[in-house]
Design an enzyme around this catalytic site. Structure first.
Site, PDB file in Angstrom:
ATOM      1  N   PRO A 126     -16.145  -4.377   1.801  1.00  0.00           N
ATOM      2  CA  PRO A 126     -17.221  -5.221   2.285  1.00  0.00           C
ATOM      3  C   PRO A 126     -18.380  -4.123   1.853  1.00  0.00           C
ATOM      4  CG  PRO A 126     -15.275  -3.060   3.546  1.00  0.00           C
ATOM      5  CD  PRO A 126     -14.612  -4.258   2.481  1.00  0.00           C
ATOM      6  N   TYR A 162       0.196  -0.773  -0.251  1.00  0.00           N
ATOM      7  CA  TYR A 162      -0.100  -0.076  -0.166  1.00  0.00           C
ATOM      8  C   TYR A 162       0.478   1.211   0.311  1.00  0.00           C
ATOM      9  CZ  TYR A 162      -3.866  -2.943   1.767  1.00  0.00           C
ATOM     10  OH  TYR A 162      -4.952  -4.176   1.789  1.00  0.00           O
TER      11      TYR A 162
END
Length: 286
Positions: A212, A63
């Protein structure tokens, strides 16, 4: 406001974490590449997450790359560690530019990933290290063997896998690994890992759903979510999606991510959203 109502889950039966965590991918730049546009806001997001009771933060060396881990250290390391906050990270993805990801699972590279994450995060042991992807170019037994070495040497406490099948989890277990977590794509719109979730529930493995809050067509006007959102005045589709995940399974560990404090607070409020059994069934079968 707090995430305490999300409840707790014990990773590998030994490491308790609150079930609504924080995914630290979005605190980096566009394309998950480079530094965030607003450094101070990213730091504020991490600190506010902990203030709201988040004690499970998931990141990866890819990341940024490295940016997310560096920001976590800057925002949360108190000189000796992270207190009650569990930092999970991942390795095995290399970066060549924005939105570009290449798997590298050679054991020597995985060891470098672990050692460098330890340095960036200021840790003597990583609480949870996850194989970001199984590299198809390298025998998976070699990758699992390296992970077992990291545990045996005390470099990492627990290990997990990401975007895997039931068969691959079983292969890792057969190689002598205790798998504490599995991180697969799963949400209201994508149930392709349903069998993996069911396996994790049977085995007591924490299931970390990535993406999600994606609700797909369910979130459109007239979709199955509409009536439920209206019934919970002030709730948002994203909050309903997170609340549904928390009800879907006791091993579910959602980690919604964001680079904005206001969005973080809205996500954390999902822990207080109490869906009825009928609402859960409606969303599950829609």
């Amino acid at each position: 406001m707090t995430v305490v109502n999300a409840g707790k889950f014990n990773l590998a039966g030994e490491l308790p974490v609150t079930r609504l965590g924080f995914g630290a991918m979005r605190i980096t730049g566009p394309g998950i590449w480079g530094p965030p546009a607003d450094h101070d806001e990213a730091i504020a997001v991490l600190r506010r997450a902990v203030e709201l009771g988040v004690d499970f933060i998931d990141t990866a060396d890819a990341y940024g790359p490295y940016v997310s881990e560096d920001l976590i250290f800057e925002a949360l390391h108190d000189g000796s560690g992270y207190g009650e906050v569990t930092i999970a990270t991942k390795g095995a993805h290399t970066r060549q530019g924005p939105f570009q990801w290449v798997q590298v699972g050679r054991p020597e590279y995985l060891r470098q990933c672990v050692q460098m994450s330890l340095r960036r995060l200021g840790l003597e042991q990583i609480p949870l290290w996850q194989l970001h992807r199984i590299d198809p170019k390298v025998p998976r037994e070699e990758q699992f063997g390296a992970m077992k070495e990291f545990v045996d040497e005390g470099l990492v406490r627990l290990v997990g896998l990401s975007q895997v099948s039931v068969e691959e989890i079983q292969a890792a277990q057969a190689a002598g690994l205790t798998i504490a977590s599995v991180q697969n794509r799963y949400n209201l719109a994508d149930h392709s890992s349903e069998d993996v979730l069911d396996f994790c529930e049977a085995e007591g493995i924490g299931f970390i759903p990535w993406a999600p809050m994606d609700a797909g067509k369910l979130a459109q006007p007239g979709g199955a979510m509409d009536d439920i959102v209206r019934a919970h005045r002030g709730a948002t589709p994203s909050q309903v999606a997170l609340a549904w995940l928390l009800r879907r399974s006791p091993v579910m560990l959602p980690i919604p991510g964001t680079g904005k404090v206001a969005h973080l607070e809205a996500n954390c409020a999902a822990a207080d959203l109490d869906l009825t059994d009928d609402e859960v069934r409606t969303l599950t079968t829609a």
